[in-house]
Enzyme design. Structure first.
Site, PDB file in Angstrom:
ATOM      1  N   VAL A  11       0.831  -1.205   0.000  1.00 13.08           N
ATOM      2  CA  VAL A  11       0.000   0.000   0.000  1.00 13.08           C
ATOM      3  C   VAL A  11       0.869   1.261   0.000  1.00 13.08           C
ATOM      4  CG1 VAL A  11      -1.666   1.325   1.374  1.00 13.08           C
ATOM      5  CG2 VAL A  11      -1.986  -1.125   1.066  1.00 13.08           C
ATOM      6  N   LEU A 253     -17.823 -12.756  -8.213  1.00 13.63           N
ATOM      7  CA  LEU A 253     -18.672 -13.947  -8.135  1.00 13.63           C
ATOM      8  C   LEU A 253     -17.963 -15.100  -8.837  1.00 13.63           C
ATOM      9  CD1 LEU A 253     -22.340 -12.702  -8.771  1.00 13.63           C
ATOM     10  CD2 LEU A 253     -21.324 -13.451  -6.618  1.00 13.63           C
ATOM     11  N   CYS A 263      -5.420  -9.378   2.877  1.00 16.64           N
ATOM     12  CA  CYS A 263      -6.519  -8.496   3.305  1.00 16.64           C
ATOM     13  C   CYS A 263      -7.787  -9.229   3.736  1.00 16.64           C
ATOM     14  CB  CYS A 263      -6.856  -7.517   2.189  1.00 16.64           C
ATOM     15  SG  CYS A 263      -5.527  -6.354   1.900  1.00 16.64           S
ATOM     16  N   LYS A 323      -3.176 -14.952  -5.729  1.00 19.60           N
ATOM     17  CA  LYS A 323      -3.981 -14.629  -6.910  1.00 19.60           C
ATOM     18  C   LYS A 323      -3.033 -14.280  -8.037  1.00 19.60           C
ATOM     19  CE  LYS A 323      -4.763  -9.783  -6.776  1.00 19.60           C
ATOM     20  NZ  LYS A 323      -5.712  -8.722  -6.643  1.00 19.60           N
ATOM     21  N   ARG A 330       0.977 -14.525   0.928  1.00 16.46           N
ATOM     22  CA  ARG A 330       0.377 -14.470   2.268  1.00 16.46           C
ATOM     23  C   ARG A 330      -1.045 -15.038   2.229  1.00 16.46           C
ATOM     24  NH1 ARG A 330       1.405  -8.324   3.718  1.00 16.46           N
ATOM     25  NH2 ARG A 330       1.243  -8.193   1.466  1.00 16.46           N
TER      26      ARG A 330
HETATM   27  C1  UDX Z   1      -8.576  -6.897  -1.699  1.00 21.36           C
HETATM   28  C2  UDX Z   1      -9.644  -5.864  -2.131  1.00 21.36           C
HETATM   29  O1  UDX Z   1     -10.161  -6.225  -3.424  1.00 21.36           O
HETATM   30  C3  UDX Z   1      -9.056  -4.460  -2.157  1.00 21.36           C
HETATM   31  O2  UDX Z   1     -10.064  -3.518  -2.466  1.00 21.36           O
HETATM   32  C4  UDX Z   1      -8.450  -4.166  -0.774  1.00 21.36           C
HETATM   33  O3  UDX Z   1      -7.816  -2.904  -0.788  1.00 21.36           O
HETATM   34  C5  UDX Z   1      -7.454  -5.233  -0.392  1.00 21.36           C
HETATM   35  O4  UDX Z   1      -8.055  -6.522  -0.439  1.00 21.36           O
HETATM   36  P1  UDX Z   1      -6.517  -8.127  -2.864  1.00 21.36           P
HETATM   37  O5  UDX Z   1      -6.394  -8.901  -1.589  1.00 21.36           O
HETATM   38  O6  UDX Z   1      -5.287  -7.529  -3.457  1.00 21.36           O
HETATM   39  O7  UDX Z   1      -7.557  -6.919  -2.695  1.00 21.36           O
HETATM   40  O8  UDX Z   1      -7.111  -9.127  -3.978  1.00 21.36           O
HETATM   41  P2  UDX Z   1      -8.527  -9.411  -4.657  1.00 21.36           P
HETATM   42  O9  UDX Z   1      -8.391  -9.245  -6.118  1.00 21.36           O
HETATM   43  O10 UDX Z   1      -9.617  -8.698  -4.008  1.00 21.36           O
HETATM   44  O11 UDX Z   1      -8.655 -10.994  -4.377  1.00 21.36           O
HETATM   45  C6  UDX Z   1      -8.654 -11.504  -3.043  1.00 21.36           C
HETATM   46  C7  UDX Z   1      -8.837 -13.002  -3.034  1.00 21.36           C
HETATM   47  O12 UDX Z   1     -10.148 -13.361  -3.449  1.00 21.36           O
HETATM   48  C8  UDX Z   1      -7.897 -13.778  -3.962  1.00 21.36           C
HETATM   49  O13 UDX Z   1      -7.439 -14.923  -3.287  1.00 21.36           O
HETATM   50  C9  UDX Z   1      -8.759 -14.150  -5.144  1.00 21.36           C
HETATM   51  O14 UDX Z   1      -8.311 -15.324  -5.759  1.00 21.36           O
HETATM   52  C10 UDX Z   1     -10.109 -14.339  -4.465  1.00 21.36           C
HETATM   53  N1  UDX Z   1     -11.270 -14.103  -5.359  1.00 21.36           N
HETATM   54  C11 UDX Z   1     -11.520 -12.867  -5.850  1.00 21.36           C
HETATM   55  C12 UDX Z   1     -12.146 -15.158  -5.628  1.00 21.36           C
HETATM   56  O15 UDX Z   1     -11.959 -16.291  -5.171  1.00 21.36           O
HETATM   57  N2  UDX Z   1     -13.239 -14.893  -6.403  1.00 21.36           N
HETATM   58  C13 UDX Z   1     -13.510 -13.673  -6.915  1.00 21.36           C
HETATM   59  O16 UDX Z   1     -14.539 -13.533  -7.607  1.00 21.36           O
HETATM   60  C14 UDX Z   1     -12.620 -12.617  -6.630  1.00 21.36           C
END
Ligand code: UDX
Length: 441
Positions: A11, A253, A263, A323, A330
């Site tokens: 961040v 979704l 996060c 992701k 983490r």
């Molecule tokens: C998240 C929030 O999106 C962001 O706004 C905040 O500031 C920090 O936390 P981030 O953790 O970087 O961001 O990743 P994000 O793209 O949100 O994905 C989080 C997790 O959810 C990943 O493990 C991803 O694989 C999973 N995910 C996301 C799903 O399983 N399905 C989805 O539809 C979207």
């Protein structure tokens, strides 16, 4: 404007760089000397698309600098952003010791000759942290300097952090003073995004409530996926159908192995904890967590059901990062999955385009071979598991993969491969919330 950013994690570093990019003078502070030296010499501590070029160009333009000296940054900058980690305690409550320590250091560095200061909390914190920071400043400041504390939560996603920061959906500013609000609006003037002006506590709550809602969407679709598997329906079609309702939207979704990262797991826990403390328990979020934990178990059950005993089975895992487009591992579900497979005695190989090094550290002591090539990873494997949604997995040459593997079995934990293509290449294809597909015999 002169801005200080304390903490150069995902961040802090990205925020500071984007502020420099839009014309502010930014000093990034970190107490990790090695990291600061690396940054000064143009080495990146993290992988984040577009970030490196932006840092290098702003450093050479003299708009961005790095230091370990917090006091100098406090003396030179009217606005000081705190972007330090807020990790979870074992009981789910948020560890605010870094925030407290930085607030104390800022208080020590305040001097009357420098005048008014705004301390901005960018880290995700429980509601009422801002007033605690104000208290620390009042308690430890050696002089009488007017200070306002502001909450300005960050919504960037790893892997698209620069894009998210430069084009935010909204900017949330929580301040209890008009002077602070007006200055903060000037900071964000170069960004063409609506500004949500609220009080301090509401801004703090917006961050926890937003992340928890997104996690809830993911767990909701994962719970629907479990029903789809039993009913023989297709969760992707269900997500498309419900997502076309603008009130719901198709975003977040995507069914899969569940959410991970630095996060969502922490913020859902933090929100549950603060709601409990306030006497307004969020039972709903406890279920969100449970669905998320069950997702990996359900997937493992399905692999076991197919392969029976996992001991000595050769399993290739594509994906280690939590992701796509990041090297961050983490709370990565992929890491958990690799660990579980290895614990059951499977012979595991793993590949990730960016998270090989971070993954190797996270998996220290776990019996897994980390490969530097996605095709090498699948050589002689009996099962290929897709654990992270990297684009290059979706576009892989499945005919080549089939030739390299010992058995033609894919478990796609992110629903990103094209099932029909996998079947044409000779695979049986298992995914989340959808019917398994088999080649014609
Ligand atoms: C998240 C929030 O999106 C962001 O706004 C905040 O500031 C920090 O936390 P981030 O953790 O970087 O961001 O990743 P994000 O793209 O949100 O994905 C989080 C997790 O959810 C990943 O493990 C991803 O694989 C999973 N995910 C996301 C799903 O399983 N399905 C989805 O539809 C979207």
């Amino acid at each position: 404007m002169n801005l200080a950013i304390i903490g150069t994690g995902y961040v802090g570093l990205t925020t500071g760089t984007c502020f420099a990019e839009v014309g502010h003078n930014v000093i990034c502070v970190d107490n990790d000397r090695e990291k600061v030296e690396k940054l000064k010499n143009g080495y990146m501590p993290i992988y984040e698309p577009e970030l490196e070029d932006m840092i290098l160009s702003n450093v050479s333009a003299g708009k961005l600098s790095f230091t370990t000296d917090l006091a100098v940054a406090v003396h030179e900058c009217e606005i000081i952003f705190i972007a330090v980690p807020t990790p979870p305690h074992a009981d789910g409550s948020v560890d605010l010791s870094y925030i407290e320590a930085v607030s104390h250091e800022i208080a020590d560095a305040l001097r009357p000759e420098h005048g008014y200061r705004i301390i901005v909390d960018k880290s995700t914190v429980p509601v009422s942290t801002g007033s605690k920071v104000s208290e620390v400043i009042r308690r430890y400041a050696a002089c009488d300097v007017k200070v306002d504390v502001v909450s300005n939560p960050e919504f960037l996603r790893e892997g698209s952090a620069v894009k998210d920061l430069m084009n935010p959906d909204r900017i949330v500013i929580g301040a209890n003073s008009q002077r602070a609000m007006d200055l903060m609006k000037r900071v964000y003037q170069p960004f063409s995004a609506p500004i949500v002006e609220v009080d301090l506590s509401s801004a703090e709550l917006i961050k926890h409530a937003a992340n928890s809602f997104l996690a809830l969407k993911i767990s909701y679709i994962n719970a629907v996926a479990a029903v789809c598997e039993k009913a023989g329906a297709d969760v992707e079609l269900v997500a498309q159908g419900i997502g076309m309702d603008k009130r719901i939207s198709r975003h977040f979704l995507n069914a899969g192995l569940g959410y991970g990262g630095s996060c969502f797991p922490k913020d859902v826990k933090g929100f549950i904890n603060i709601a409990d403390q306030l006497g307004a328990p969020m039972y709903l979020l406890k279920e969100v967590e449970q669905i998320n934990a069950r997702q990996i178990e359900r997937f493992l059950d399905r692999i076991r059901e197919k392969m029976w005993v996992l001991r000595n089975k050769r399993i290739a895992v594509w994906g280690i990062a939590f992701k796509q487009n990041t090297d961050d591992v983490r709370e990565s579900v992929a890491v958990k999955l690799i660990r579980r497979l290895a614990e059951e005695g499977a012979i595991v190989t793993a590949y990730d385009p960016k998270a090989a090094e971070t993954g190797a550290r996270a998996l220290e002591g776990v019996s897994v071979t980390i490969c530097s090539d996605m095709y090498e990873c699948v050589r002689d494997a009996e099962v290929l598991v897709v654990a992270t949604e990297w684009r290059q997995f979706a576009t892989a040459n499945l005919v080549k993969v089939r030739e390299l593997m010992h058995l033609p079995i894919i478990f796609d934990g992110r629903n990103i491969l094209h099932g029909e293509n996998a079947v044409h290449a000779g695979f049986e294809y298992h995914s989340v919330g959808r019917k398994s597909l088999y080649p014609e015999r």
